[in-house]
Design an enzyme around this catalytic site. Structure first.
Site, mmCIF file in Angstrom:
data_model
loop_
_atom_site.group_PDB
_atom_site.id
_atom_site.type_symbol
_atom_site.label_atom_id
_atom_site.label_comp_id
_atom_site.label_asym_id
_atom_site.label_seq_id
_atom_site.Cartn_x
_atom_site.Cartn_y
_atom_site.Cartn_z
ATOM 1 N N ARG A 160 -46.849 21.702 -17.383
ATOM 2 C CA ARG A 160 -48.110 21.126 -17.148
ATOM 3 C C ARG A 160 -48.225 20.557 -15.762
ATOM 4 O O ARG A 160 -48.795 19.226 -15.872
ATOM 5 C CB ARG A 160 -48.120 19.880 -18.345
ATOM 6 C CG ARG A 160 -48.195 20.522 -19.649
ATOM 7 C CD ARG A 160 -49.338 21.360 -20.167
ATOM 8 N NE ARG A 160 -49.308 21.817 -21.392
ATOM 9 C CZ ARG A 160 -48.479 22.920 -21.782
ATOM 10 N NH1 ARG A 160 -47.941 23.807 -20.985
ATOM 11 N NH2 ARG A 160 -48.514 23.461 -23.175
ATOM 12 N N SER A 239 -54.528 18.111 -26.414
ATOM 13 C CA SER A 239 -53.265 17.192 -26.393
ATOM 14 C C SER A 239 -53.519 15.971 -25.671
ATOM 15 O O SER A 239 -53.597 16.106 -24.222
ATOM 16 C CB SER A 239 -52.149 18.004 -26.218
ATOM 17 O OG SER A 239 -52.040 19.167 -27.009
ATOM 18 N N GLU A 343 -51.777 13.328 -20.625
ATOM 19 C CA GLU A 343 -52.205 14.778 -20.052
ATOM 20 C C GLU A 343 -53.300 14.658 -19.354
ATOM 21 O O GLU A 343 -53.570 15.271 -18.141
ATOM 22 C CB GLU A 343 -51.993 15.699 -20.993
ATOM 23 C CG GLU A 343 -52.144 17.094 -20.313
ATOM 24 C CD GLU A 343 -51.761 18.304 -21.499
ATOM 25 O OE1 GLU A 343 -52.256 19.573 -21.281
ATOM 26 O OE2 GLU A 343 -50.901 18.046 -22.343
#
Length: 351
Positions: A160, A239, A343
């Protein structure tokens, strides 16, 4: 280029949250994108890049500066090579590759947002990451004042993360190039156990591309991870927290906390994450800390379908969302000694 002043940004995000931008510019060509960036930099004006808005949390006061919405279009598929303009809708691009019989991104179906955002986050799901197929990213380098081509290695991809996320003020992605696989209409080997189970095969097996894509879409929809204007569980950024990656030593301490809190039979999820590191599940941590599906009583709540998604139930403010996120972070830290990291990109907001 279209230009608006005191322009609402909430409609441009999947959260549908945030205040206005002083100025909103919509660019439909690479040249317009570069011109808008250069003008903002020359004027010393703060710049916010907006793509699909699926990974963006904007503060209630909005953004004082120029918000640049990238609405470029272009999808070129030659053999196994794919080039996408940054503004291309990612879900549409995945569908095209499946129709063309090419493997590599079929398990990334249903992920909202634009193609240009995929290398920034190294977007991944269901056992695939874009970093395995991206060969080159064409970007405008604000520091050098020129358009550059960055190889896969130069993008410095990790979980990520990427060079673009590490230095968010430097690059503006213009185009992304991929090398896909012609496996005779079959998918890439399945790496995610849930996907394999749903398809009735084993990890490492290949299945028809269309079946892989449709299965992922169904799995995502069941978790509220496919956009639906009528379903408030999808008014989210997917998420909200990344899966924590712990050193072996930190994991040992965490494991002991789990046993102490949940009993000797409890075992947290654990996945290899490089030498000396173990990745565990943010969703598991949130649930076991007491934040179950649907948690919350206000206008911002945890999704009723997935504990990893924080959602706007229709009347939330960004501060409502942040208050919930802070509560979850504090609760998980108190329970297990692990600090969750958001995130989505925060603009005029923070935990």
């Amino acid at each position: 280029m279209q230009e608006l002043h005191d322009a609402p940004l909430a409609p441009l995000t999947t959260f549908r949250l945030g205040g206005p931008a002083t100025r909103l510019v919509t660019a439909t060509t690479d040249a317009e994108v570069v011109a808008a960036v250069r003008q903002a930099d020359a004027d010393g004006t703060p710049l916010l890049i907006v793509g699909g808005g699926s990974n963006l949390v904007i503060g209630d006061k909005g953004f004082e500066g120029t918000a640049l919405r990238i609405a470029t279009r272009g999808c070129e598929l030659v053999g196994t090579r794919l080039e996408l303009a940054a503004g291309e809708i990612w879900t549409d691009a995945v569908a095209r590759t499946v129709e063309a019989g090419l493997a590599g991104v079929e398990c990334l179906a249903g992920i909202p947002g634009s193609a240009g955002a995929t290398p920034i986050q190294n977007v991944g799901a269901y056992g695939q990451e874009v970093s395995t197929t991206i060969t080159e990213v064409i970007a405008y380098d604000r520091r050098a004042g020129e358009t550059v081509a960055l190889t896969n290695e130069e993008c410095a991809f990790s979980y990520r993360h990427s060079r673009f996320k590490a230095d968010p003020e430097r690059y503006v992605v213009l185009r992304v190039r991929f090398e896909l696989e012609d496996a005779g209409g079959l998918s890439a080997p399945l790496k995610y156990a849930e996907t394999a189970r749903a398809l009735g095969v084993g990890p490492g097996d290949r299945v028809p591309l269309a079946e892989a894509r449709e299965t992922v879409l169904k799995l995502r929809a069941g978790k509220g991870m496919v956009l639906d204007p009528e379903d408030h569980d999808t008014w989210s950024a997917g998420s909200f927290f990344t899966n924590p990656i712990l050193t072996d030593a930190d994991y040992a301490v965490f494991h002991a906390r789990v046993k102490e809190r949940l009993g000797d039979g409890a075992e947290p999820p654990a996945y290899p994450a490089g030498e000396g590191h173990i990745k565990t599940s943010a969703a598991w941590l949130i649930d076991k800390a007491g934040f179950t599906k649907g948690y919350g009583s206000g206008p911002a709540r945890i999704s009723t379908k997935h504990t990893l998604a924080l959602t706007n139930r229709g009347a939330a403010t960004t501060e409502d969302l942040l208050a919930l996120a802070r509560e979850v972070v504090a609760g998980v830290r108190e329970a297990f000694g692990v600090t969750l990291v958001n995130e989505p990109v925060m603009v005029g907001a923070g935990l």
